[in-house]
Write an enzyme that holds these catalytic residues in place. Structure first.
Site, PDB file in Angstrom:
ATOM      1  CG  ASP A  43      -1.166   4.075   9.380  1.00  0.00           C
ATOM      2  OD1 ASP A  43       0.002   4.397   9.079  1.00  0.00           O
ATOM      3  OD2 ASP A  43      -1.897   3.397   8.625  1.00  0.00           O
ATOM      4  CG  HIS A  62      -0.463   3.316   5.192  1.00  0.00           C
ATOM      5  ND1 HIS A  62      -1.120   2.642   6.196  1.00  0.00           N
ATOM      6  CD2 HIS A  62      -0.363   2.454   4.161  1.00  0.00           C
ATOM      7  CE1 HIS A  62      -1.428   1.425   5.767  1.00  0.00           C
ATOM      8  NE2 HIS A  62      -0.975   1.279   4.539  1.00  0.00           N
ATOM      9  CB  SER A  89      -0.939   0.011   1.210  1.00  0.00           C
ATOM     10  OG  SER A  89      -0.188  -0.166   2.396  1.00  0.00           O
TER      11      SER A  89
END
Lengths: 258, 258
Positions: free
Chosen positions: B236, B239, B59
Site C-alpha cells: 500500500d 506498510h 503501525s
C-alpha cells in the site's frame, strides 16, 4: 537441477565442488533445466527462479500463522512468527526479481499421520517445487503423555509412505527433511530418552533413503547450548524462542543453498 | 560509550576508524564505560551487554504485536511481525550471552503527539539504553485524509520536544532516529509530494541536532525500487511486506553497528 532428487547428495555436492566454471560445469553434468530456470544466487542453491516453497510440520512450523490468509503466498500473517517467517523474509528480500512463492502449512499438534490426512489439500495441490518438512516431536510427546500410541517404527513407516506419495504426485519436488529436535528443559525430561534419538535417527535415515537435503537442527541446538541455557533457545524444550527460530532459519538457509 | 549522544557522530566514527587497537584506543578516547560494559561484537556497536532496546513508532513498528505480552522482553508475540521482530531475533541469536532485553511499543496510527501522550509509560518507565523511533507517515497521511491538521513545522516541533524530554529523563539513552518513508504505490500518490520530503528532512535535521544515529529507510527503498515494483516492498506504499521489513532490519542493524 530438476534431477536433484534423483542423484545422491554426495554426488551432487561432488559435481558442484569439482565444477571449474560453475554454470558450464553444471550444464555438462546433466542439469539441463538451468537453461530455462536461472538458479538463485549461485549454482549451489536448490531454489530456482519462480519456485513455490512449502513448509510443512507441527506447531514449530505453524508458529501462530493466520489461516485466513493461508492461500496468499508470502503473506506476513500466513507465515507465522517462527523460522518460516524468518527464512521467507530473507529469501524475498535477497531475491526480489525471482518471483518466489512461499507458504507455511504447519499445524500445531500434528504428527506424521495427521500430515498424511491433509496432504492433498495442504501439499500436493500447492505443487511445491521445494518442500521442507519438520515433523516428529509430537509423535513421541503425545505418546509420553498417554494420548497417542506411537513408536519409532510407526513414525518411520508413516513418514516413508508420505514421502513416497509425495514423489509419486510431484516427481520433481526438491525435498528438505528437517531433523526433529528437543532441548532438555521445560517439558523435556529424561523420560524422552533414549527413544527420542530413535525418531531423529529415522528422519536422518529417510533423508538418506530419498536423497534429500537434511537440516541438522538437533546438532545445531546441541552446539548452541554449550554456552547458553537451553531455555534461551526453547523455553519449554520444544518450541523455539525467537532466538532459537533465528538459529533455525540460518541453518535451513545454509543447508538449502548447500 | 555512554558519551555517544554527547559527541558528534562524525567524531565518533573518526574515533572508531582511527583506532589502531580497538579497545585500547576507545579507552583512551574517553569511553570509560567499556571497562564495565563489554561491547557487543565489536567496538563499533552502540549496543552493550545487558542493554534494553526499545522500538517506538506507528503501525510499521507495531506490525500486529500482542499487547497481552507487551511487558515481556524478547517475546515473539509482543515483537510483532515486522522489522522489529527480524532485528530482535537476529540480535538475540547472535549474542546469546549478552542479556539483551528487546521491546516493541509501536502503536498503529500514531503521530508524534500520540507518542508524547504515552511516553512516560511506554518509554521512560522502560529505561531503554537504546531507543529507536520511526514516526511521521501518519502525521502527513491523516492530514491528507482530512482527519488531522498537521504541518511539517508541528511535526518537527513536537518531535524535538519529545527528544528533549527523553534526554532529560534518560540522559544516557542512545537514540536511533529512523527516516520516515513511503513508496509511490497503493495509498501514496502525487498529493503526498513534495510535502512528504519535508517530513523526511525534519527527521534528518533532528538526528543531526541531537547527534543520533539515523537510519536512511527512504534512501534504502529508493534504491530497492530501481529494479523491483514498489508494491513488492510495501503493497500500500506505507506498510512493508515481509521483504520490505527484512530490508529495513538489515539497514537498521548496519546503521546501529555503524
Amino acid at each position: 537441477m530438476k534431477e536433484s532428487n534423483l542423484i545422491s547428495r554426495r554426488n551432487f555436492i561432488k559435481t558442484i565442488t569439482t565444477a571449474t566454471a560453475g554454470v558450464t560445469a553444471l550444464l555438462s553434468s546433466g542439469c539441463s533445466s538451468i537453461e530455462n530456470n536461472h538458479l538463485i544466487k549461485s549454482e549451489n542453491s536448490i531454489i530456482e527462479k519462480g519456485n513455490t516453497i512449502l513448509f510443512q510440520g507441527d506447531s514449530i512450523t505453524d508458529s501462530g500463522r493466520s489461516r485466513r490468509t493461508a492461500a496468499t503466498a508470502n503473506d506476513a500473517n500466513a507465515l507465522g512468527r517462527g523460522y518460516v517467517h524468518l527464512i521467507a523474509s530473507q529469501l524475498l528480500a535477497e531475491y526480489p526479481a525471482d518471483g518466489l512463492k512461499i507458504f507455511n502449512r504447519g499445524i500445531s499438534g500434528n504428527k506424521v499421520f495427521e500430515l498424511a490426512a491433509r496432504w492433498d489439500s495442504d501439499c500436493i495441490d500447492l505443487k511445491p517445487d521445494v518442500l521442507s518438512i519438520l515433523i516428529g516431536v509430537n509423535d513421541i510427546w503425545h505418546t509420553l503423555e498417554g494420548r497417542y500410541n506411537g513408536t519409532i517404527e510407526k513414525y518411520e513407516t508413516d513418514y516413508r509412505a508420505l514421502l513416497e506419495r509425495t514423489l509419486e504426485a510431484l516427481p520433481d519436488v526438491k525435498l528438505v527433511i528437517c531433523e526433529p529436535f528437543v532441548l532438555r528443559c521445560g517439558a523435556v525430561n529424561d523420560t524422552w530418552f533414549p527413544e527420542f534419538n530413535g525418531y531423529r535417527a529415522s528422519a536422518g535415515k529417510l533423508a538418506k533413503e530419498f536423497n534429500t537435503l537434511f537440516v541438522p537442527f538437533q546438532t545445531m541446538f546441541d552446539k548452541a547450548i554449550e554456552n547458553t541455557a537451553p531455555e534461551y533457545w526453547a523455553a519449554d524444550g520444544v518450541h523455539p524462542t525467537i532466538a532459537g527460530a533465528a538459529l533455525m532459519a540460518k541453518e535451513w538457509l545454509k543447508t538449502v543453498r548447500i
